[in-house]
Design an enzyme around this catalytic site. Structure first.
Site: not given
Length: 300
Positions: A250-251, A221, A224, A15
């Site tokens: 999210g991961d 987000g 919830g 990244d």
């Protein structure tokens, strides 16, 4: 007896992160912060997030024979991930170009590199990992045909979790294996395509279920998440925190959810725990370095 709580099949990226006051418009140049390089990629992120929580985790991925590949392998091993399934060579390590604004929101462009060379043959060669794994998780930063082969390699009794990111239409064979299919609002709309005839997440969940998954989770987000199965649709509240950087959140959510499902938690219970993990992750910069331990999650 399973050797692994979670087998992650997916991407591993370096990244490259720059902070910006605002994202540039088309044709515009903006100045940003110094470049920071972090280990990332949805597959590698999920593996580290699960291992940090205490899950026995293995990763099946491909990296380049380069400095970024060594960075990723070192990060996995430091977190306690078994890297027996990580293949080296064939192309440079994948790279994600990430801009992060002051609110913590990010935009990402991915160059797949070696991730695009993770093939169905590689999955077949690693067939011994699947019967050893209670839950198998995948994403779409690797070729779709490789994900199809993952589904075909699943051992009886194991559970398949898919986050279709970046989103694209999915074959029925893959959809039918998902338990759950985990999507955010954008991904839900792409997977539904013309079937997305409502703006209500509850309706999206029911429409997604009709496409074949055994269960569905929609992340919302700060609002919830929403879980859906044959038993019905249920909202899962968020944990309020001050977001610094949403990269990898999210991961972290997906990894935590997959692990807790493997331990026997119900879908709503697992999603509530995953929401706390995701909330903890956004309070720190970066992806893998932001992922919490189980003790840190309990302190929220």
């Amino acid at each position: 007896m399973y050797d692994y709580d979670l087998l992650v099949v997916g991407s591993a990226n370096a990244d490259l992160v720059i902070g910006v006051e605002r994202r540039p418009a088309a044709g515009e140049t903006v100045l940003g912060s110094d470049l920071a390089v972090h280990p990332g990629g949805k597959g590698a992120n999920q593996a580290v997030a699960a291992a940090r929580l205490g899950a026995r985790t293995a990763l099946l991925a491909r990296v380049g024979d380069d400095a970024n590949g060594r960075l990723l392998l070192d990060s996995q091993r430091a977190a306690g991930v078994d890297t027996v399934g990580v293949l080296v060579g064939g192309a440079p390590t994948g790279v994600a170009l990430i801009t992060v604004d002051p609110s913590g929101d990010n935009s990402i462009v991915v160059s797949p590199g070696a991730n695009g060379r993770l093939t169905p043959a590689d999955v077949r060669a690693a067939a011994g990992l699947f019967p050893c794994s209670r839950v198998v998780s995948a994403q779409l930063e690797i070729p779709l045909e490789t994900v199809v082969e993952v589904v075909r390699s699943m051992a009886e009794g194991s559970r398949f979790v898919l986050n279709p990111s970046p989103p694209r239409p999915l074959p029925a064979e893959v959809l039918a294996a998902c338990d759950p299919l985990i999507v955010n609002e954008h991904e839900a709309k792409v997977v539904l395509g013309e079937a997305c005839v409502s703006e209500r997440p509850e309706d999206w969940a029911r429409l997604l279920l009709a496409k074949g998954p055994r269960s569905v989770v929609i992340t919302l987000g700060a609002r919830g998440a929403l879980v859906a199965s044959a038993e019905g649709v249920e909202r899962v509240p968020s944990t309020k925190v001050d977001a610094v950087d949403t990269t990898g959140a999210g991961d972290a959510f997906t990894a935590a959810l997959a692990w807790r499902l493997g331990t026997g938690s119900g879908l709503a219970e697992a999603a509530a725990y995953a929401a706390r993990v995701g909330a903890a992750a956004v309070t720190r910069e970066g992806a893998q370095e932001s992922f919490p331990t189980a003790e840190e999650v309990e302190s929220l």
